[in-house]
Design a protein around this motif. Sequence first.
Motif, PDB file in Angstrom:
ATOM      1  N   ARG A 374       0.792  -1.334  -0.352  1.00 31.36           N
ATOM      2  CA  ARG A 374       0.143   0.108  -0.174  1.00 31.36           C
ATOM      3  C   ARG A 374       0.980   1.839  -0.040  1.00 31.36           C
ATOM      4  NH1 ARG A 374      -5.396   0.278   0.935  1.00 31.36           N
ATOM      5  NH2 ARG A 374      -6.240  -2.244   1.489  1.00 31.36           N
ATOM      6  N   LYS A 375       1.961   1.161   0.930  1.00 34.26           N
ATOM      7  CA  LYS A 375       2.473   2.179   1.034  1.00 34.26           C
ATOM      8  C   LYS A 375       3.287   2.213  -0.392  1.00 34.26           C
ATOM      9  CE  LYS A 375       4.116   3.377   5.584  1.00 34.26           C
ATOM     10  NZ  LYS A 375       4.520   3.907   6.767  1.00 34.26           N
ATOM     11  N   ALA A 376       3.351   1.421  -1.481  1.00 32.25           N
ATOM     12  CA  ALA A 376       4.769   1.166  -2.025  1.00 32.25           C
ATOM     13  C   ALA A 376       4.060   2.088  -3.618  1.00 32.25           C
ATOM     14  CB  ALA A 376       5.324   0.125  -2.670  1.00 32.25           C
ATOM     15  N   VAL A 377       2.668   1.719  -3.635  1.00 33.69           N
ATOM     16  CA  VAL A 377       1.986   2.135  -3.977  1.00 33.69           C
ATOM     17  C   VAL A 377       0.804   3.726  -4.157  1.00 33.69           C
ATOM     18  CG1 VAL A 377       1.198   0.172  -5.818  1.00 33.69           C
ATOM     19  CG2 VAL A 377       0.102   1.092  -3.754  1.00 33.69           C
ATOM     20  N   GLY A 378       1.726   4.265  -3.287  1.00 31.01           N
ATOM     21  CA  GLY A 378       1.151   5.169  -2.611  1.00 31.01           C
ATOM     22  C   GLY A 378       0.331   5.735  -1.515  1.00 31.01           C
ATOM     23  N   ARG A 381       0.441   7.950   5.622  1.00 33.62           N
ATOM     24  CA  ARG A 381       0.517   7.194   6.871  1.00 33.62           C
ATOM     25  C   ARG A 381      -1.701   7.535   6.844  1.00 33.62           C
ATOM     26  NH1 ARG A 381       4.122   7.428  12.386  1.00 33.62           N
ATOM     27  NH2 ARG A 381       2.791   6.043  13.248  1.00 33.62           N
ATOM     28  N   LYS A 382      -1.839   8.526   7.175  1.00 32.82           N
ATOM     29  CA  LYS A 382      -2.650   8.958   6.984  1.00 32.82           C
ATOM     30  C   LYS A 382      -3.852   8.473   6.671  1.00 32.82           C
ATOM     31  CE  LYS A 382      -6.599  13.251   6.411  1.00 32.82           C
ATOM     32  NZ  LYS A 382      -6.711  13.898   6.147  1.00 32.82           N
ATOM     33  N   GLN A 383      -4.080   8.040   5.417  1.00 35.46           N
ATOM     34  CA  GLN A 383      -5.183   6.739   4.612  1.00 35.46           C
ATOM     35  C   GLN A 383      -4.372   4.902   5.476  1.00 35.46           C
ATOM     36  OE1 GLN A 383      -3.523   7.577   0.548  1.00 35.46           O
ATOM     37  NE2 GLN A 383      -5.328   8.243   0.221  1.00 35.46           N
ATOM     38  N   LEU A 384      -3.863   5.063   5.582  1.00 25.53           N
ATOM     39  CA  LEU A 384      -3.467   3.519   6.253  1.00 25.53           C
ATOM     40  C   LEU A 384      -4.549   4.384   7.809  1.00 25.53           C
ATOM     41  CD1 LEU A 384       0.263   2.659   5.458  1.00 25.53           C
ATOM     42  CD2 LEU A 384      -1.534   1.401   5.090  1.00 25.53           C
ATOM     43  N   ILE A 385      -3.548   5.219   8.527  1.00 26.43           N
ATOM     44  CA  ILE A 385      -4.775   5.296   9.724  1.00 26.43           C
ATOM     45  C   ILE A 385      -6.402   5.466   9.774  1.00 26.43           C
ATOM     46  CG2 ILE A 385      -4.922   7.170  11.576  1.00 26.43           C
ATOM     47  CD1 ILE A 385      -2.061   8.030  11.178  1.00 26.43           C
ATOM     48  N   ILE A 386      -6.281   6.061   9.020  1.00 22.49           N
ATOM     49  CA  ILE A 386      -8.128   5.436   8.165  1.00 22.49           C
ATOM     50  C   ILE A 386      -8.610   4.560   7.825  1.00 22.49           C
ATOM     51  CG2 ILE A 386      -9.535   6.874   6.953  1.00 22.49           C
ATOM     52  CD1 ILE A 386      -8.315   9.098   6.695  1.00 22.49           C
ATOM     53  N   GLN A 387      -7.811   3.917   7.357  1.00 21.15           N
ATOM     54  CA  GLN A 387      -7.880   2.419   7.542  1.00 21.15           C
ATOM     55  C   GLN A 387      -8.640   1.639   8.096  1.00 21.15           C
ATOM     56  OE1 GLN A 387      -8.414   0.453   4.088  1.00 21.15           O
ATOM     57  NE2 GLN A 387      -8.856  -1.534   5.858  1.00 21.15           N
ATOM     58  N   PHE A 388      -7.312   1.586   9.321  1.00 19.72           N
ATOM     59  CA  PHE A 388      -7.282   0.730  10.512  1.00 19.72           C
ATOM     60  C   PHE A 388      -8.525   1.343  11.563  1.00 19.72           C
ATOM     61  CE2 PHE A 388      -2.928   0.439   9.191  1.00 19.72           C
ATOM     62  CZ  PHE A 388      -2.706  -1.556   8.482  1.00 19.72           C
ATOM     63  N   LEU A 389      -8.746   2.328  11.299  1.00 22.47           N
ATOM     64  CA  LEU A 389      -9.208   3.085  12.522  1.00 22.47           C
ATOM     65  C   LEU A 389     -10.675   2.313  11.924  1.00 22.47           C
ATOM     66  CD1 LEU A 389      -8.717   6.516  13.382  1.00 22.47           C
ATOM     67  CD2 LEU A 389      -9.036   4.090  14.813  1.00 22.47           C
ATOM     68  N   GLY A 448      -8.879   1.225  17.682  1.00 22.21           N
ATOM     69  CA  GLY A 448      -8.302   1.035  17.212  1.00 22.21           C
ATOM     70  C   GLY A 448      -7.354   1.888  16.461  1.00 22.21           C
ATOM     71  N   PHE A 449      -6.607   3.636  17.633  1.00 26.48           N
ATOM     72  CA  PHE A 449      -6.065   4.159  18.026  1.00 26.48           C
ATOM     73  C   PHE A 449      -4.193   3.377  17.678  1.00 26.48           C
ATOM     74  CE2 PHE A 449      -3.388   7.468  19.291  1.00 26.48           C
ATOM     75  CZ  PHE A 449      -3.380   8.658  18.148  1.00 26.48           C
ATOM     76  N   TYR A 450      -4.751   2.337  18.151  1.00 23.94           N
ATOM     77  CA  TYR A 450      -2.760   2.572  18.840  1.00 23.94           C
ATOM     78  C   TYR A 450      -2.797   1.018  18.038  1.00 23.94           C
ATOM     79  CZ  TYR A 450       1.377  -0.204  20.459  1.00 23.94           C
ATOM     80  OH  TYR A 450       2.480  -1.168  20.280  1.00 23.94           O
ATOM     81  N   PRO A 451      -3.225   0.496  17.626  1.00 29.26           N
ATOM     82  CA  PRO A 451      -2.241  -0.189  16.052  1.00 29.26           C
ATOM     83  C   PRO A 451      -3.118   0.435  15.045  1.00 29.26           C
ATOM     84  CG  PRO A 451      -4.445  -1.210  17.809  1.00 29.26           C
ATOM     85  CD  PRO A 451      -4.328  -0.239  17.867  1.00 29.26           C
ATOM     86  N   ALA A 452      -3.777   1.296  14.641  1.00 27.09           N
ATOM     87  CA  ALA A 452      -3.585   2.083  14.114  1.00 27.09           C
ATOM     88  C   ALA A 452      -2.702   3.205  13.693  1.00 27.09           C
ATOM     89  CB  ALA A 452      -4.201   2.626  13.255  1.00 27.09           C
ATOM     90  N   MET A 453      -1.524   3.837  14.768  1.00 28.07           N
ATOM     91  CA  MET A 453      -0.423   4.834  14.685  1.00 28.07           C
ATOM     92  C   MET A 453       0.364   3.163  14.525  1.00 28.07           C
ATOM     93  SD  MET A 453      -1.413   7.345  14.768  1.00 28.07           S
ATOM     94  CE  MET A 453      -0.209   7.941  15.501  1.00 28.07           C
TER      95      MET A 453
END
Length: 840
Positions: A374-378, A381-389, A448-453
């Motif tokens: 996911r990070k390689a294709v652009g 971190r904000k998007q990933l945090i939203i994903q995991f939250l 979800g906050f800690y795992p997302a971070m």
Amino acid sequence: MPAAVHQLFFSGQFSIMHSCKLLTANIVLFGIRIGAQQAFYCTMIRNYIKIALRNLRNNKVYSLINIVGLTIGLTCAMLILLYVKDEVSFDRFHKKGASIYRVVFRSESNGEVRGGSSTGLLEGPRFSQNVAGIKSYVRVQDGRVNLKNGPDVVSQDLLFVDPSFFSVFSFDVIDGDPKSCLKEPHSVVLTKDEAKKRFGTTNAVGKMLMLEEQGKFVPYQVTAITENCPENSTIQYRMLLPMREKPGDLLNTENWFSAFLNTFVVLDDKADPRAVIAQMQRFYEKDAGETFRMLSARYGNKNRNLSTYSLQPMLDIHMSTTLSAQNGLQHASNPIYAYILSGIALFVLLIANINFVNLTVARSVRRAKEIGIRKAVGSDRKQLIIQFLGESFILCTIAFSLAVLLAFVVLPVFNELANKKLSLSYLLDAKLVASYIVLYLLAGLLAGFYPAMVLSGYKPVETLYSRFTLKGKGILQKSLVVLQFTLASFLIIATFTVYFQFEYLTKADLGFDDSNLVVVNKDNMTHEEAAAFKNELLTSHDIQSVAPKNGGYWGTGAKLPNDSSIMFAWETIDESYLQTLKLPIVKGRNFSADFPGDSAQSILINETFAKEAGWKDPIGKSVFFNYRDRTYQVIGVVKDYHFRALNEKIRPQVFTMANYNPYGTFYIKIRPNTAASSLSFIERKFRQFFPLTPYSYVFMDELNRNRYESEARWKKIIFFGAILTIFISCIGLFGLSVLAAEKRTKEIGIRKVLGASVQNIATVLSIEFVKLVMIALLIAMPLAWFAGKKWLDNYPYRITFGWTIFGYAALLVTLIAIFTVSFQAVKAALANPVKSLRSE
């Protein structure tokens, strides 16, 4: 038109048209851009949801564990919010609730200070007439009456109240005049349920009830019907009667010192309660001072001072620990119960969220490459945090929905445990719904906050090239597991403490024999009636002995030869009472028919009375009773026994055979294994002798057990709390063991190749977690010891809070932890070492 003007006009027109076209184009492009962004975000959110649901589906075990844990935690929190809401809502439905106060007092005698809420007939009328700021008053006294219901006679609890009752309290009158319904002495007010029970309809105003009054049944007219009392009311009734007063009662100043009812006053909105209290005390000292001095001289109360009056807000009564709802008021509570339940709910919810964090981080090893791609294709971190939250909130939404359903299902069981009648309609309360929404948001963020971070911070190069490790990431997880098991261990120790104390209370030697002892009540029996009934019962071979006594618990004071006074419990008995209960005489003799003067001038005392009086040899000592102004001689000392519950110290006790005191209870000793035939015989004879009195019975050992209903209830509550916390804690420990096994996959493979056995590998993997549990126990034990000791201090007779309880708890927690960890450890040890070595 001149050429220059014509050119300028057309050039301007062209410019305006061009600008409009550009503006229109920009608006269209902006709309397209906004639409595209919206479509993009909708697609992104839809993809997030798809990925979250796919992860939940692909990791069924972990998802199920998280959902179950969060569901249980949220259900506990919801139920406790219901409980707390009900507790703080008591008596707030009264429109004048903020202005209603109960008259209370504090007194000092022989250096002992005590407070009370029982007042007499005078406080209400005299304070309201002579103290500025008091607008009105109402007195409330509990009672019981026999009434005829067709051919049958039944007993009914009721309240005696003043005519101002409905002008002070906001109980809804659905039929009748609330202002006048209690003015006539033979009027009666019923709730609608009581009216339906007695007459089959709520249209009962004007109908008659036959109530017993001085041995005769007298007609009372129903003058009003009210709604049933709300459950969150300390005043509960099904029947109201006007307050009973004798002529001259309000003129007799000695009635300042006779306390048996509750007095409520309504203050003026502008009145300062402190100023009102000061006026009350000044008037009381002026009005009752001379009478107090006269009574003190008569009864030897030279070390006693006049009581100090005060006001207790009605809204504080329900959860007061010093001046509780008693003497006719109901539903007394203690804020410690709300604290304990809230603590348990917080423990369970916190542990469930800790599990989510542990299991999510444990699974992150498997999702590391997904994050790298996911990070390689652009993806930033904000998007990933939203994903995991988002995943966290989806899972929390499922858990929250299930928690609402579970709360509905288990609410009846919770009501039984908490001794409540909470309604499902409480869930629709606006404030409660808002609390649940906040709870939902907090649970989602906390889970979800800690795992997302953590997950969003992985470096793509390391994850894609298999250089990813979780070093340094285990400290928090281990700390959280220590916290989990600290809470679980604390509750397990608390469970053992409450259990052993309850067992002690219900099985302790009370000093008398309560086995096969039937208790039957009959108010206001003459000694002749009691003797005749007793002789008839003894004709049965199954009945060993019968002993009458006064009904309920009596108390009074007496003057001793040294002019000191003593307060005591007073029992009126006959000569067979001590034999029936197997109470030994330690000095002197028992009452006897061979001494006719025993009924007029002799008393027995218990050991505590002798100690407080300072008598080494009490036999022959004289005691001047305040009641009826009589002097008695001590003829015997009875060994102390627990005639009240074990949460009260043994008080001084006196036994008389005074003919002027009526009997109200029979203690009937039956032979073992004859309960059915004996009870049938007792009931038949009772109805023969007392046809107008309702018959009921209870076994004395059952009566003694019922005294500890509160302890039994809290034993269950804390037990369930301990079960939930240890269950969810074990899930957390399981998650951490999975994380450790995945971190050490190659190490396990190498150990197996080098010849390590399954037992050795399982031990290596388990010992770390056992250490965590031991640390948790070391933290929990001093906390539990402090809390347990504070709780046990409430009981004058209690268990020894020793190491046995801690040993049982430590053994149980350790065994549960080892069992939980060993499952995953053995599974990892049995894995194929070839696959283990290839896994990294």
